[in-house]
Design an enzyme around this catalytic site. Structure first.
Site, mmCIF file in Angstrom:
data_model
loop_
_atom_site.group_PDB
_atom_site.id
_atom_site.type_symbol
_atom_site.label_atom_id
_atom_site.label_comp_id
_atom_site.label_asym_id
_atom_site.label_seq_id
_atom_site.Cartn_x
_atom_site.Cartn_y
_atom_site.Cartn_z
ATOM 1 N N ALA A 248 0.878 -1.175 0.000
ATOM 2 C CA ALA A 248 0.000 0.000 0.000
ATOM 3 C C ALA A 248 0.912 1.220 0.000
ATOM 4 O O ALA A 248 2.061 1.150 0.457
ATOM 5 C CB ALA A 248 -0.861 -0.012 1.253
ATOM 6 N N GLU B 111 -0.833 -9.236 -0.477
ATOM 7 C CA GLU B 111 -2.263 -9.452 -0.188
ATOM 8 C C GLU B 111 -3.072 -9.500 -1.485
ATOM 9 O O GLU B 111 -4.013 -10.285 -1.613
ATOM 10 C CB GLU B 111 -2.767 -8.355 0.756
ATOM 11 C CG GLU B 111 -2.195 -8.519 2.164
ATOM 12 C CD GLU B 111 -2.504 -7.335 3.075
ATOM 13 O OE1 GLU B 111 -2.143 -6.202 2.713
ATOM 14 O OE2 GLU B 111 -3.117 -7.544 4.134
HETATM 15 N N1 COA Z 1 4.607 3.084 -0.615
HETATM 16 C C1 COA Z 1 5.012 4.222 -1.176
HETATM 17 N N2 COA Z 1 6.110 4.333 -1.921
HETATM 18 C C2 COA Z 1 6.848 3.228 -2.106
HETATM 19 C C3 COA Z 1 6.500 1.998 -1.539
HETATM 20 C C4 COA Z 1 5.314 1.942 -0.775
HETATM 21 N N3 COA Z 1 4.873 0.807 -0.222
HETATM 22 N N4 COA Z 1 7.428 1.074 -1.890
HETATM 23 C C5 COA Z 1 8.333 1.724 -2.642
HETATM 24 N N5 COA Z 1 7.993 3.031 -2.779
HETATM 25 C C6 COA Z 1 8.702 4.071 -3.527
HETATM 26 C C7 COA Z 1 9.906 4.585 -2.746
HETATM 27 O O1 COA Z 1 9.520 5.558 -1.810
HETATM 28 C C8 COA Z 1 10.730 5.160 -3.890
HETATM 29 O O2 COA Z 1 10.181 6.415 -4.260
HETATM 30 P P1 COA Z 1 11.132 7.689 -4.536
HETATM 31 O O3 COA Z 1 12.035 7.249 -5.657
HETATM 32 O O4 COA Z 1 10.192 8.769 -4.920
HETATM 33 O O5 COA Z 1 11.885 7.931 -3.257
HETATM 34 C C9 COA Z 1 10.470 4.194 -5.036
HETATM 35 O O6 COA Z 1 9.242 3.536 -4.715
HETATM 36 C C10 COA Z 1 11.549 3.162 -5.211
HETATM 37 O O7 COA Z 1 11.723 2.465 -3.972
HETATM 38 P P2 COA Z 1 13.135 2.311 -3.229
HETATM 39 O O8 COA Z 1 12.855 2.118 -1.775
HETATM 40 O O9 COA Z 1 14.053 3.425 -3.603
HETATM 41 O O10 COA Z 1 13.665 0.961 -3.886
HETATM 42 P P3 COA Z 1 14.688 -0.077 -3.250
HETATM 43 O O11 COA Z 1 15.054 -1.005 -4.351
HETATM 44 O O12 COA Z 1 15.794 0.618 -2.536
HETATM 45 O O13 COA Z 1 13.840 -0.890 -2.144
HETATM 46 C C11 COA Z 1 11.914 -2.050 -1.283
HETATM 47 C C12 COA Z 1 12.791 -1.709 -2.517
HETATM 48 C C13 COA Z 1 10.692 -2.813 -1.786
HETATM 49 C C14 COA Z 1 12.722 -2.945 -0.352
HETATM 50 C C15 COA Z 1 11.502 -0.748 -0.560
HETATM 51 O O14 COA Z 1 10.952 0.150 -1.508
HETATM 52 C C16 COA Z 1 10.479 -0.934 0.539
HETATM 53 O O15 COA Z 1 10.823 -1.437 1.614
HETATM 54 N N6 COA Z 1 9.206 -0.538 0.278
HETATM 55 C C17 COA Z 1 8.155 -0.558 1.251
HETATM 56 C C18 COA Z 1 7.657 -1.979 1.451
HETATM 57 C C19 COA Z 1 6.597 -2.015 2.519
HETATM 58 O O16 COA Z 1 6.833 -1.792 3.696
HETATM 59 N N7 COA Z 1 5.373 -2.340 2.093
HETATM 60 C C20 COA Z 1 4.253 -2.502 2.978
HETATM 61 C C21 COA Z 1 3.453 -1.283 3.041
HETATM 62 S S1 COA Z 1 2.084 -1.502 4.148
#
Ligand code: COA
Length: 260
Positions: A66, A115
């Site tokens: 999300a 999910e």
């Molecule tokens: N919500 C909002 N934005 C998200 C997101 C999420 N769940 N997951 C990734 N993004 C965005 C990041 O903020 C980033 O945006 P930006 O470039 O404007 O800063 C972009 O997507 C790329 O993500 P980034 O974190 O830079 O990639 P990464 O390869 O370093 O890491 C993940 C990948 C998946 C490990 C990491 O993005 C992450 O942990 N995401 C959240 C996962 C999460 O907790 N999901 C559950 C939500 S309830």
């Protein structure tokens, strides 16, 4: 149909619904959930679409969850509404969709992304996929059905471990635990989904819709799945597909189901 956050097209009786916010790793914001709802409702009515393949754009993610930026300031009431509306508009729609929904997990499927994949009728994954429910690392719990569907698929102990550690598992481990049915290369992922869709489409889509209803009944409280099965089994006898399927078998020819 034009969308901002998803792609929706039909080809060879398959509806391809692809979440298309690759710069945000296809995170599910409110607008995307609304568009997915519209696409599924349109696919429900479209007689040309028999099977849905649900996937994410880009090479990195199915859906990374999300959209955290949208709910970071929410109150408890707003949080409750977010989960309730999301489940009603999208996750329950997918789970109870009368046409098969195959999730092709092509990278990160985290939180709401896993999910969504779990709401689909079954999942296949590319070997670079990573799956998990990391919500407790954000101080929240899964809200789009994850606490219910993950134990149904992998068993309670593994689900508890995944939810409590907030960790990710790879495609191989996901297959070992029954979370995905097949693992393949990223290039072969959609072709494999299409091959499975092709096998499904040889059968009666009316009977398949009834089977989805009966299988899902096992997971609904207050409903006796065996009774639903008896009812749906009986109803099948009144369909044109049943007449065609049985007469084709008896006449040693391939069935050509009218889908009615
Ligand atoms: N919500 C909002 N934005 C998200 C997101 C999420 N769940 N997951 C990734 N993004 C965005 C990041 O903020 C980033 O945006 P930006 O470039 O404007 O800063 C972009 O997507 C790329 O993500 P980034 O974190 O830079 O990639 P990464 O390869 O370093 O890491 C993940 C990948 C998946 C490990 C990491 O993005 C992450 O942990 N995401 C959240 C996962 C999460 O907790 N999901 C559950 C939500 S309830």
């Amino acid at each position: 149909m034009e969308f901002e956050n998803i792609l929706f097209e039909e080809n060879n009786s398959i509806g391809y619904i692809t979440i298309n916010r690759p710069s945000k790793l296809n995170a599910l914001n409110r607008a995307t959930i609304g568009e997915l709802n519209e696409a599924f409702e349109s696919a429900r009515e479209d007689r040309d679409i028999k099977v849905i393949i649900l996937s994410g754009s880009g090479e990195k993610a199915f859906v990374a969850g999300a959209d955290i930026s949208e709910f970071a300031e929410f109150s408890p009431e707003e949080g409750q509404r977010l989960a309730a509306e999301g489940q009603e508009k999208l996750f329950d729609v997918v789970a109870n969709f009368p046409k098969p929904v195959i999730a092709a997990v092509n990278g990160f499927a985290l939180g709401g992304g896993l999910e969504l994949a779990m709401a689909a009728h079954f999942r296949i994954a590319s070997n670079n996929a990573r799956m998990g429910l990391p919500e407790v690392s954000l101080g929240v719990i899964p809200g789009y059905g994850g606490t219910q569907r993950l134990p149904q698929l992998v068993g309670k102990g593994k689900a508890m471990e995944m939810i409590m550690t907030a960790g990710m598992i790879d495609a191989k481990e996901a297959k070992e635990h029954g979370l995905v049915n097949h693992v393949t290369t990223p290039e072969e992922l959609i072709p494999l989904a299409e091959k499975l869709a092709g096998k499904i489409m040889n059968n009666s889509m009316v009977a398949i819709a009834a089977a989805i209803k009966a299988v899902n009944a096992n997971y609904q409280t207050g409903i006796n799945g065996f009774e639903v099965e008896i009812e749906e089994f009986g109803s099948s006898f009144g369909t044109e597909d049943f007449k065609e399927g049985t007469s084709a078998f008896l006449n040693k020819r391939k069935a050509d189901f009218p889908g009615k």
